[in-house]
Write an enzyme that holds these catalytic residues in place. Sequence first.
Site, mmCIF file in Angstrom:
data_model
loop_
_atom_site.group_PDB
_atom_site.id
_atom_site.type_symbol
_atom_site.label_atom_id
_atom_site.label_comp_id
_atom_site.label_asym_id
_atom_site.label_seq_id
_atom_site.Cartn_x
_atom_site.Cartn_y
_atom_site.Cartn_z
ATOM 1 C CE LYS A 497 -0.616 -0.390 5.017
ATOM 2 N NZ LYS A 497 -1.606 -0.481 6.105
ATOM 3 C CE1 TYR A 734 10.742 32.636 -0.659
ATOM 4 C CE2 TYR A 734 10.937 30.238 -0.568
ATOM 5 C CZ TYR A 734 10.674 31.395 -1.278
ATOM 6 O OH TYR A 734 10.340 31.313 -2.599
#
Length: 839
Positions: A497, A734
């Site tokens: 999965k 940033y």
Amino acid sequence: MTYTIEKVATLIGARRYGSREAQIRWLLTDSRSLCFPEETLFFALKTKRNDGHRYIDDLYRRGVRNFVVEEVPVQTDERYPQTNFLKVVDTLAALQRLAERHRDEFDIPIVGITGSNGKTMVKEWLYQLLLPSRHVVRSPKSYNSQIGVPLSVWLLNEESRVGLFEAGISEPGEMLALHDMIQPTIGVFTCLGSAHQENFRSLDEKCTEKLELFHDAEAVVYCSDDPVVSRCMRRSGYKGERLTWSRENKEATLYVKGVTNAHLSTKVEYIYKGVEGSYEIPFIDEASIDNSITCAVTALQLGVTIEELTERMPQLEPVAMRLEVKEGQHGCTLINDSYNSDINSLAIALDFMNRRPEHQGRSRTLVLSDIDQSGEDPHSLYDKVMRLAEGRGINKFIGIGKEIKEYVKSVAPSSSCEQHAFITVGDFLSSALFRNLNNEVILLKGGRRFGFEQITELLEQKVHETILEVNLNALVDNLNYFRSFLKPETKMVCMIKADGYGAGAVEIAKTLQDHHVDYLAVAVADEGVTLRKAGITSSIMVMNPEMTAFKTMFDYDLEPEVYSFRLLDALIKAARKEGITGWPVHIKLDTGMHRLGFNIGTKEGEKDEIDELIERLTHQQAVIPRSVFSHFVGSDSDDFDRFSARQFELFEKGSSRIQQAFSHQILRHMDNSAGIEHFPERQMEMCRLGIGLYGVDPYVAPQTNHLSPLKCVSTLKTTILQLRHVPKEDTVGYSRKGVLTRDSLIAAIPIGYADGLNRHLGRGRCYCLVNGQKAPYVGNICMDVTMIDVTDIPCQEGDTVEIFGDHLPVSILAECLDTIPYEVLTGISNRVKRVYFQD
């Protein structure tokens, strides 16, 4: 209902090689559909395109021990110990013979259904009309062929009270074998059309062949308004009861007095054997109305009262007719129909498009391939097609194939419908016409050989400088390590999965399939579909099935987990609607996780759902339990050993009660990766391998200098894009969060949080490796680019950077994030290219 292997050998006149005792409950002709190997008998059928004998090795490895063959493999005792081979002259004939003998065991009403169209709809609606009051067995889906019919008849068992079986033919001489297997007491003829007409000299010849199904039946249901069917019935010399219906002849068994259409329903008024009645159905198309009348006559003959018919007809549900509706790009809606290529099925599909309220007011486009096997003159055939398309409001007709292209070139343009034609799908896809499709309802109706799936599935290549290297050899080594704890007979489920824990589910699945794992497990149905489309044939378990995905699971042979009565009831209803019986499911029990699962009561007053679960499972045929399982809460730690022991004891009690209610073996599994190492004595019939497969050891025993034997499977790598000298006290990134305390050499690497690199690793909280040395993350991690400090590391632009892998375990990143390795692995974005290698 089971037969001993000795009994089967006698019934089909086989010579037996092998002496293994066996009970046979399941018949198999397609290796991809294997579910219960312990009680399966595989028929190695030979066809024009394939030979079932090729799959004996694979099926043996997957647990099958009983085979019907035309050629016995050499050295059977050495290659296939403890195996039975039943040798016959013709495996298909043997399969049909076994079905005949099985049918002889039942003295109950059997309805045999044939016709050019509508067989499946009539069968499914009869099932819905009869089901409230009796136990009904019917053909799964459209199992109406020389192979499908014996598999359908085999479903009859001790509880069966009525059988409904389809019979389809494509050439003269085929119906006799189907008759001998079905042996109908009531025959139903739906309608006569042009499907497979190319193999018959006339409609009369085809009709006469179909009527062979009924020559011993006690009664036959048919529409006497069809002159060909009526003529052939008169010529047949049939001596049983003729149950006719008609809109014209008042002397018919059921005379249709009137048909009244409302917006979304139709009322039918009739006289049946002198008694008046009426009913409503929630459909308005002509095919559904005719099929409902056929069902009414048959149901009344089988003992349904007029009052019951009136009550049940409005509750009829649509039958899945292989029409898929999908939202497309540029505001388009796609209706995909890859069923019959005859004009009758085209009419049904166009009617489906026409009556959907959400399609009203939108431009309608028909994309149609050449219609094969029609037996008609092409020009005449496509004249009919165009008249039908224009009559149903088609604004744009797009033909694909040589015949349609020739036709479009030869006729004058239509004032109401654009006409275009291409030789191949590829020509269409490369055209401006395809690129300009916009806000249209598009019906795609094409023969399989034309490759219409290309129209709905256009792929774009992903290019990115960051890659995830996946070592498939390491994966296999880890698989074998966990197998070393298991008994030879213990089965293995491998969890793939979340795109194979981020490693790429398709390649992981291919490798596991090559190494003969018994089951693959995915989270949702779409993950399973991806595997099937990639050619994965192993059994696939869906751990979190969504109710909107039932049809997808049926279409792609995916086996759902069932954890609640709501889910179970919805699944049974969906399976019945699709005409499915015996669909394997996996029952989840709650033993202490308290997440999902059925309750097992252990104390007075505590809710117990096992008895009700058994009651519901044993009183239906749509689904059948293949396994029952639960989850250990803390198998990765000795701290929870007492709780784990209580969980296992509870699971043993609950699963044993379920097994006692069924005669076939139900697999039990509770051990996960940690459990396999920690509790090998609790492996039962199957274990589930998840995170351990991918190189993360989930269990470390106390008081050990533990060096994990597991190997790293996934390595996340990128490269240095640019090097830059940045002075002390300047900032990087940033929000000026990366304040430098020294003159530094900063490297920019093309990976960011959009690739799965968690922002919380930034600002020096973690590091990557450049040429084997630690390079801490500087400043905030950006969406696509991250900066690292390489001041003391000899490196240059283009050098490799390891985010995690062989030299920097993923568990280090997980610790920095205060999370688990699962989250880091599964968070890698799909835009990161996966590269697979084997040493």
